[in-house]
Every structure is written in structure tokens, then in C-alpha cells.
Design a protein around this motif. Structure first.
Motif, PDB file in Angstrom:
ATOM      1  N   ASP A  49     -37.447  17.783  -6.612  1.00 18.37           N
ATOM      2  CA  ASP A  49     -39.266  17.390  -7.016  1.00 18.37           C
ATOM      3  C   ASP A  49     -39.555  16.508  -5.933  1.00 18.37           C
ATOM      4  N   PRO A  50     -40.603  16.515  -5.222  1.00 19.39           N
ATOM      5  CA  PRO A  50     -40.806  15.198  -3.485  1.00 19.39           C
ATOM      6  C   PRO A  50     -41.632  14.926  -4.357  1.00 19.39           C
ATOM      7  N   GLN A  51     -42.547  14.849  -5.954  1.00 22.84           N
ATOM      8  CA  GLN A  51     -43.432  14.772  -6.938  1.00 22.84           C
ATOM      9  C   GLN A  51     -42.789  13.396  -7.668  1.00 22.84           C
ATOM     10  N   GLU A  52     -41.723  14.043  -8.310  1.00 20.08           N
ATOM     11  CA  GLU A  52     -40.364  12.914  -8.271  1.00 20.08           C
ATOM     12  C   GLU A  52     -40.589  11.165  -7.535  1.00 20.08           C
ATOM     13  N   PRO A  53     -40.510  10.337  -8.111  1.00 16.34           N
ATOM     14  CA  PRO A  53     -39.918   8.792  -7.726  1.00 16.34           C
ATOM     15  C   PRO A  53     -38.690   8.846  -7.679  1.00 16.34           C
ATOM     16  N   ALA A  54     -37.603   8.926  -6.840  1.00 16.80           N
ATOM     17  CA  ALA A  54     -36.230   8.225  -7.067  1.00 16.80           C
ATOM     18  C   ALA A  54     -36.420   6.721  -6.984  1.00 16.80           C
ATOM     19  N   ASN A  55     -36.567   5.971  -7.580  1.00 17.71           N
ATOM     20  CA  ASN A  55     -36.326   4.258  -7.948  1.00 17.71           C
ATOM     21  C   ASN A  55     -35.113   3.828  -8.693  1.00 17.71           C
ATOM     22  N   GLU A  56     -33.638   5.068  -9.028  1.00 21.42           N
ATOM     23  CA  GLU A  56     -32.972   4.270  -9.450  1.00 21.42           C
ATOM     24  C   GLU A  56     -31.711   4.526  -7.950  1.00 21.42           C
ATOM     25  N   PRO A  57     -31.375   3.578  -8.102  1.00 21.96           N
ATOM     26  CA  PRO A  57     -30.286   4.775  -6.380  1.00 21.96           C
ATOM     27  C   PRO A  57     -29.623   6.201  -6.853  1.00 21.96           C
ATOM     28  N   PRO A  58     -28.569   6.028  -8.227  1.00 20.50           N
ATOM     29  CA  PRO A  58     -28.359   7.491  -7.946  1.00 20.50           C
ATOM     30  C   PRO A  58     -28.918   8.399  -7.777  1.00 20.50           C
ATOM     31  N   LEU A  59     -30.506   8.170  -8.271  1.00 22.09           N
ATOM     32  CA  LEU A  59     -31.663   9.384  -8.024  1.00 22.09           C
ATOM     33  C   LEU A  59     -31.937   9.490  -6.361  1.00 22.09           C
ATOM     34  N   GLN A  60     -32.224   8.290  -5.968  1.00 29.85           N
ATOM     35  CA  GLN A  60     -32.084   8.336  -4.433  1.00 29.85           C
ATOM     36  C   GLN A  60     -31.067   8.720  -3.904  1.00 29.85           C
ATOM     37  N   LEU A  61     -30.121   8.607  -4.250  1.00 26.99           N
ATOM     38  CA  LEU A  61     -28.695   9.099  -3.528  1.00 26.99           C
ATOM     39  C   LEU A  61     -29.144  10.708  -4.556  1.00 26.99           C
ATOM     40  N   LEU A  62     -29.006  11.280  -5.016  1.00 29.85           N
ATOM     41  CA  LEU A  62     -29.170  12.599  -5.196  1.00 29.85           C
ATOM     42  C   LEU A  62     -30.819  13.460  -4.697  1.00 29.85           C
ATOM     43  N   LYS A  63     -31.773  12.537  -4.792  1.00 27.82           N
ATOM     44  CA  LYS A  63     -33.299  13.034  -3.972  1.00 27.82           C
ATOM     45  C   LYS A  63     -33.146  13.137  -2.142  1.00 27.82           C
TER      46      LYS A  63
END
Length: 75
Positions: A49-63
Motif C-alpha cells: 500500500d503506497p499510503q502506508e508509511p514504512a518507518n521501520e527498516p523491515p517495512l522499508q525493505l519490504l515496501k
């Protein structure tokens, strides 16, 4: 130094990244290693989801790269 292999999944394929350090990398360290590699070697994409923020490194890696860590083992 011990040779560690970090396995990760991208595009329904499993790949690995080799690192050397004294102790087994934590999952956070593994994410940092793979994220640093991805930032230098892959183009960012839009996964999830482009609206969901990726503030943590694991989420950033996934997103940003569509990558999830699947394991850490000694070689």
C-alpha cells in the motif's frame, strides 16, 4: 570471524547475502545488511500500500524492494 549467510525472498525466489562478523547477526542486523545491499544494487519499487508509511527498516525493505528475510545461518 564467522561467515554468515542471510537468506531472503524476493520475487518468489530465495537469494542469499554473505556477511562476516564474530556473532550471529540479529534479525535487525540482517535487515540492515540486506537493506544496505538493496539500496546499492536494486531500484526501488512500490510493493504494498503506497499510503502506508514504512518507518521501520523491515517495512522499508519490504515496501521499497519486495524483500523479506527468511533465515540466518553459519557457513
Amino acid at each position: 570471524m564467522t561467515h554468515w549467510v542471510i537468506s531472503y525472498s524476493k520475487d518468489h525466489n530465495t537469494s542469499t547475502l554473505d556477511v562476516e562478523q564474530a556473532a550471529k547477526p540479529s534479525i535487525e542486523e540482517a535487515v540492515d545488511h540486506v537493506l544496505a545491499w538493496a539500496e546499492q544494487n536494486l531500484e526501488k519499487g512500490e510493493f504494498g500500500d503506497p499510503q502506508e508509511p514504512a518507518n521501520e527498516p523491515p517495512l522499508q525493505l519490504l515496501k521499497d524492494y519486495g524483500i523479506t528475510i527468511t533465515g540466518i545461518f553459519a557457513k
